[in-house]
Design a protein around this motif. Structure first.
Motif, PDB file in Angstrom:
ATOM      1  N   TYR A  43      -2.352   1.959  -4.184  1.00  0.00           N
ATOM      2  CA  TYR A  43      -3.489   1.619  -3.347  1.00  0.00           C
ATOM      3  C   TYR A  43      -3.242   2.125  -1.927  1.00  0.00           C
ATOM      4  O   TYR A  43      -2.122   2.048  -1.416  1.00  0.00           O
ATOM      5  CB  TYR A  43      -3.713   0.108  -3.325  1.00  0.00           C
ATOM      6  CG  TYR A  43      -4.316  -0.435  -4.597  1.00  0.00           C
ATOM      7  CD1 TYR A  43      -5.668  -0.263  -4.868  1.00  0.00           C
ATOM      8  CD2 TYR A  43      -3.533  -1.101  -5.535  1.00  0.00           C
ATOM      9  CE1 TYR A  43      -6.236  -0.752  -6.039  1.00  0.00           C
ATOM     10  CE2 TYR A  43      -4.088  -1.598  -6.707  1.00  0.00           C
ATOM     11  CZ  TYR A  43      -5.441  -1.411  -6.947  1.00  0.00           C
ATOM     12  OH  TYR A  43      -5.999  -1.887  -8.106  1.00  0.00           O
ATOM     13  N   GLU A  44      -4.303   2.607  -1.300  1.00  0.00           N
ATOM     14  CA  GLU A  44      -4.196   3.105   0.064  1.00  0.00           C
ATOM     15  C   GLU A  44      -4.304   1.982   1.088  1.00  0.00           C
ATOM     16  O   GLU A  44      -3.715   2.069   2.169  1.00  0.00           O
ATOM     17  CB  GLU A  44      -5.284   4.150   0.336  1.00  0.00           C
ATOM     18  CG  GLU A  44      -5.101   5.448  -0.439  1.00  0.00           C
ATOM     19  CD  GLU A  44      -3.811   6.176  -0.061  1.00  0.00           C
ATOM     20  OE1 GLU A  44      -3.498   6.241   1.144  1.00  0.00           O
ATOM     21  OE2 GLU A  44      -3.115   6.639  -0.982  1.00  0.00           O
ATOM     22  N   ASN A  45      -5.060   0.953   0.767  1.00  0.00           N
ATOM     23  CA  ASN A  45      -5.320  -0.128   1.720  1.00  0.00           C
ATOM     24  C   ASN A  45      -4.978  -1.479   1.119  1.00  0.00           C
ATOM     25  O   ASN A  45      -5.087  -1.672  -0.098  1.00  0.00           O
ATOM     26  CB  ASN A  45      -6.798  -0.127   2.144  1.00  0.00           C
ATOM     27  CG  ASN A  45      -7.213   1.176   2.788  1.00  0.00           C
ATOM     28  OD1 ASN A  45      -6.735   1.529   3.864  1.00  0.00           O
ATOM     29  ND2 ASN A  45      -8.106   1.914   2.132  1.00  0.00           N
ATOM     30  N   PRO A 101       0.820  -1.203   0.000  1.00  0.00           N
ATOM     31  CA  PRO A 101       0.000   0.000   0.000  1.00  0.00           C
ATOM     32  C   PRO A 101       0.858   1.259   0.000  1.00  0.00           C
ATOM     33  O   PRO A 101       1.930   1.298   0.603  1.00  0.00           O
ATOM     34  CB  PRO A 101      -0.809  -0.123   1.303  1.00  0.00           C
ATOM     35  CG  PRO A 101      -0.871  -1.598   1.564  1.00  0.00           C
ATOM     36  CD  PRO A 101       0.445  -2.131   1.091  1.00  0.00           C
ATOM     37  N   LYS A 102       0.393   2.267  -0.730  1.00  0.00           N
ATOM     38  CA  LYS A 102       1.047   3.569  -0.858  1.00  0.00           C
ATOM     39  C   LYS A 102       2.327   3.501  -1.692  1.00  0.00           C
ATOM     40  O   LYS A 102       3.059   4.498  -1.790  1.00  0.00           O
ATOM     41  CB  LYS A 102       1.323   4.202   0.509  1.00  0.00           C
ATOM     42  CG  LYS A 102       0.087   4.346   1.383  1.00  0.00           C
ATOM     43  CD  LYS A 102       0.403   5.056   2.688  1.00  0.00           C
ATOM     44  CE  LYS A 102      -0.798   5.031   3.635  1.00  0.00           C
ATOM     45  NZ  LYS A 102      -2.005   5.600   3.052  1.00  0.00           N
ATOM     46  N   GLN A 103       2.621   2.346  -2.283  1.00  0.00           N
ATOM     47  CA  GLN A 103       3.733   2.227  -3.215  1.00  0.00           C
ATOM     48  C   GLN A 103       3.190   1.981  -4.621  1.00  0.00           C
ATOM     49  O   GLN A 103       2.147   1.362  -4.799  1.00  0.00           O
ATOM     50  CB  GLN A 103       4.672   1.086  -2.804  1.00  0.00           C
ATOM     51  CG  GLN A 103       5.409   1.343  -1.505  1.00  0.00           C
ATOM     52  CD  GLN A 103       6.423   0.267  -1.178  1.00  0.00           C
ATOM     53  OE1 GLN A 103       6.560  -0.715  -1.910  1.00  0.00           O
ATOM     54  NE2 GLN A 103       7.137   0.427  -0.081  1.00  0.00           N
ATOM     55  N   LYS A 104       3.910   2.483  -5.602  1.00  0.00           N
ATOM     56  CA  LYS A 104       3.414   2.426  -6.982  1.00  0.00           C
ATOM     57  C   LYS A 104       3.444   1.006  -7.524  1.00  0.00           C
ATOM     58  O   LYS A 104       4.463   0.315  -7.451  1.00  0.00           O
ATOM     59  CB  LYS A 104       4.232   3.342  -7.883  1.00  0.00           C
ATOM     60  CG  LYS A 104       3.735   3.392  -9.322  1.00  0.00           C
ATOM     61  CD  LYS A 104       4.544   4.357 -10.175  1.00  0.00           C
ATOM     62  CE  LYS A 104       4.256   5.792  -9.787  1.00  0.00           C
ATOM     63  NZ  LYS A 104       4.909   6.737 -10.736  1.00  0.00           N
ATOM     64  N   LEU A 116      -9.854  -5.786 -20.811  1.00  0.00           N
ATOM     65  CA  LEU A 116      -8.963  -6.735 -20.139  1.00  0.00           C
ATOM     66  C   LEU A 116      -9.172  -6.607 -18.641  1.00  0.00           C
ATOM     67  O   LEU A 116      -8.979  -5.530 -18.068  1.00  0.00           O
ATOM     68  CB  LEU A 116      -7.496  -6.457 -20.492  1.00  0.00           C
ATOM     69  CG  LEU A 116      -6.460  -7.405 -19.867  1.00  0.00           C
ATOM     70  CD1 LEU A 116      -6.651  -8.833 -20.372  1.00  0.00           C
ATOM     71  CD2 LEU A 116      -5.032  -6.921 -20.153  1.00  0.00           C
ATOM     72  N   GLN A 117      -9.548  -7.706 -17.989  1.00  0.00           N
ATOM     73  CA  GLN A 117      -9.735  -7.730 -16.539  1.00  0.00           C
ATOM     74  C   GLN A 117      -8.535  -8.383 -15.880  1.00  0.00           C
ATOM     75  O   GLN A 117      -8.076  -9.443 -16.309  1.00  0.00           O
ATOM     76  CB  GLN A 117     -11.015  -8.495 -16.175  1.00  0.00           C
ATOM     77  CG  GLN A 117     -11.281  -8.572 -14.680  1.00  0.00           C
ATOM     78  CD  GLN A 117     -12.611  -9.220 -14.363  1.00  0.00           C
ATOM     79  OE1 GLN A 117     -13.632  -8.888 -14.950  1.00  0.00           O
ATOM     80  NE2 GLN A 117     -12.601 -10.161 -13.418  1.00  0.00           N
ATOM     81  N   LEU A 118      -8.022  -7.753 -14.809  1.00  0.00           N
ATOM     82  CA  LEU A 118      -6.829  -8.222 -14.130  1.00  0.00           C
ATOM     83  C   LEU A 118      -7.064  -8.229 -12.621  1.00  0.00           C
ATOM     84  O   LEU A 118      -8.057  -7.689 -12.130  1.00  0.00           O
ATOM     85  CB  LEU A 118      -5.634  -7.314 -14.468  1.00  0.00           C
ATOM     86  CG  LEU A 118      -5.312  -7.151 -15.963  1.00  0.00           C
ATOM     87  CD1 LEU A 118      -4.368  -5.988 -16.168  1.00  0.00           C
ATOM     88  CD2 LEU A 118      -4.718  -8.436 -16.525  1.00  0.00           C
ATOM     89  N   VAL A 119      -6.111  -8.834 -11.881  1.00  0.00           N
ATOM     90  CA  VAL A 119      -6.198  -8.891 -10.415  1.00  0.00           C
ATOM     91  C   VAL A 119      -4.980  -8.175  -9.835  1.00  0.00           C
ATOM     92  O   VAL A 119      -3.838  -8.559 -10.094  1.00  0.00           O
ATOM     93  CB  VAL A 119      -6.240 -10.345  -9.907  1.00  0.00           C
ATOM     94  CG1 VAL A 119      -6.246 -10.372  -8.382  1.00  0.00           C
ATOM     95  CG2 VAL A 119      -7.460 -11.069 -10.460  1.00  0.00           C
ATOM     96  N   ALA A 120      -5.239  -7.124  -9.048  1.00  0.00           N
ATOM     97  CA  ALA A 120      -4.167  -6.397  -8.368  1.00  0.00           C
ATOM     98  C   ALA A 120      -4.200  -6.718  -6.888  1.00  0.00           C
ATOM     99  O   ALA A 120      -5.274  -6.867  -6.289  1.00  0.00           O
ATOM    100  CB  ALA A 120      -4.327  -4.894  -8.583  1.00  0.00           C
ATOM    101  N   VAL A 121      -3.015  -6.819  -6.289  1.00  0.00           N
ATOM    102  CA  VAL A 121      -2.900  -7.151  -4.869  1.00  0.00           C
ATOM    103  C   VAL A 121      -2.107  -6.059  -4.170  1.00  0.00           C
ATOM    104  O   VAL A 121      -0.979  -5.756  -4.558  1.00  0.00           O
ATOM    105  CB  VAL A 121      -2.204  -8.508  -4.670  1.00  0.00           C
ATOM    106  CG1 VAL A 121      -2.062  -8.820  -3.184  1.00  0.00           C
ATOM    107  CG2 VAL A 121      -2.962  -9.618  -5.382  1.00  0.00           C
ATOM    108  N   ALA A 122      -2.717  -5.448  -3.164  1.00  0.00           N
ATOM    109  CA  ALA A 122      -1.998  -4.544  -2.273  1.00  0.00           C
ATOM    110  C   ALA A 122      -1.593  -5.371  -1.057  1.00  0.00           C
ATOM    111  O   ALA A 122      -2.448  -5.780  -0.271  1.00  0.00           O
ATOM    112  CB  ALA A 122      -2.871  -3.362  -1.871  1.00  0.00           C
ATOM    113  N   ASN A 123      -0.319  -5.655  -0.933  1.00  0.00           N
ATOM    114  CA  ASN A 123       0.167  -6.588   0.086  1.00  0.00           C
ATOM    115  C   ASN A 123      -0.009  -6.031   1.489  1.00  0.00           C
ATOM    116  O   ASN A 123      -0.040  -4.823   1.698  1.00  0.00           O
ATOM    117  CB  ASN A 123       1.653  -6.889  -0.143  1.00  0.00           C
ATOM    118  CG  ASN A 123       1.908  -7.465  -1.515  1.00  0.00           C
ATOM    119  OD1 ASN A 123       1.258  -8.408  -1.916  1.00  0.00           O
ATOM    120  ND2 ASN A 123       2.859  -6.885  -2.241  1.00  0.00           N
TER     121      ASN A 123
END
Length: 299
Positions: A200-202, A154-157, A222-229
């Motif tokens: 992402y903030e959270n 979170p908070k990283q690009k 195009l649908q993708l999955v992003a993960v904010a660790n």
């Protein structure tokens, strides 16, 4: 002579330990015993996803379409269209849903599950659908990526390479990052790879929708999955966020195994080598005494 032997044995121990230390990274001592701790990956997924919608033989004239089906666990489902990656979704509550476009004419749809280590499971049933379009297949705009899922803290690009092809440039690109922020808008002049990025903030798992429109008005999805660790919070708002899991998201999921075999082999070997070396040196000393080469007797 015995002093030289002990020096040689000490040197031998140093060499053995230097060879053994890389293997014993994560060594643990408990009640005087030493164990070697290693990690082994979990087994790849064994249960395939299924495609329940659309039905086999369906015909479409509008895009995008929604591909839905059944899956197990918290796996990632990747959709392939005529062998080309066409979108991904997080498996949640035993099901998944992916928005995708189609090639002109016949499209073979296959869904494949992947775990957090990107280990591939068995493929789903194949569903063949048709898209009736007046545009030549070589000209239709299309989106894909080499990454179905990417993550950052979170908070990283988070930077994501995406590929646009076909159609006529320039392309208008919009990106919905799934966290209730405004869509990103950018222009891509020519076919090829471009990058999208977001912070992402959270922590959470988010559904990302990328849309490309060429100069003729053709549109690709195009649908993708992003993960904010990190640890999930109740404020994470991604449409695919699982707030029931408070563990670190997509950490290396490995099983720990204590490996005793190297120690059980090396320690007896060292003891036996020392005993044989000592016995050999004593035999040599006795032989020299019996031959009169030494002025004293050790017997």
């Amino acid at each position: 002579m015995l002093g030289s032997m002990h020096k040689a044995f000490t040197l031998f121990l140093i060499v053995v330990c230097s060879l053994l230390l890389p293997v014993m990274a994560h060594a643990q001592t408990s009640e005087g015993s030493i164990a070697v701790e290693g990690t082994i990956p979990t087994a790849p997924p064994a249960t395939p996803a299924t495609i329940s919608s659309p039905a086999n033989g369906a015909v479409f004239s509008d895009l995008p379409i929604t591909v839905q089906g059944i899956c197990t666990g918290d796996l990632i489902v990747k959709l392939f269209r005529n062998g080309v990656f066409a979108g991904s979704a997080q498996c949640q509550n035993g099901s998944y849903s992916i928005e995708t476009d189609l090639f002109s004419g016949q499209n073979e749809l296959v869904a494949i599950v992947f775990d957090a280590l990107d280990q591939e499971g068995p493929p789903s049933n194949t569903v063949i659908v048709t898209y009736n379009d007046q545009v030549d297949i070589l000209e239709r705009v299309s989106l894909t990526s080499n990454y179905a899922r990417r993550g950052a803290n979170p908070k990283q690009k988070l930077i994501w390479p995406v590929i646009v092809s076909g159609g006529s440039g320039p392309y208008a690109i919009s990106v919905d990052w799934g966290d209730s922020t405004d869509e990103d808008l950018l222009s891509v002049a020519l076919p090829g790879e471009f990058e999208i990025s977001h912070k992402y903030e959270n922590a959470g798992v988010y559904t990302v929708i990328v849309k490309a429109t060429d100069s003729n008005g053709q549109t690709a999805y195009l649908q993708l999955v992003a993960v904010a660790n990190g640890e999930l919070s109740s404020t994470a708002t991604g449409s695919n966020t699982d707030t029931t899991n408070t563990d670190t998201l997509y950490a290396n999921r490995t099983k720990t195994k204590v490996i005793w075999e190297p120690i059980l082999i090396v320690v007896p070997f060292v003891i036996l080598t020392f005993w044989l070396g000592t016995r050999h040196q004593l035999k040599r000393v006795r032989a020299k005494i019996e031959a009169g080469q030494l002025p004293f007797n050790l017997r």
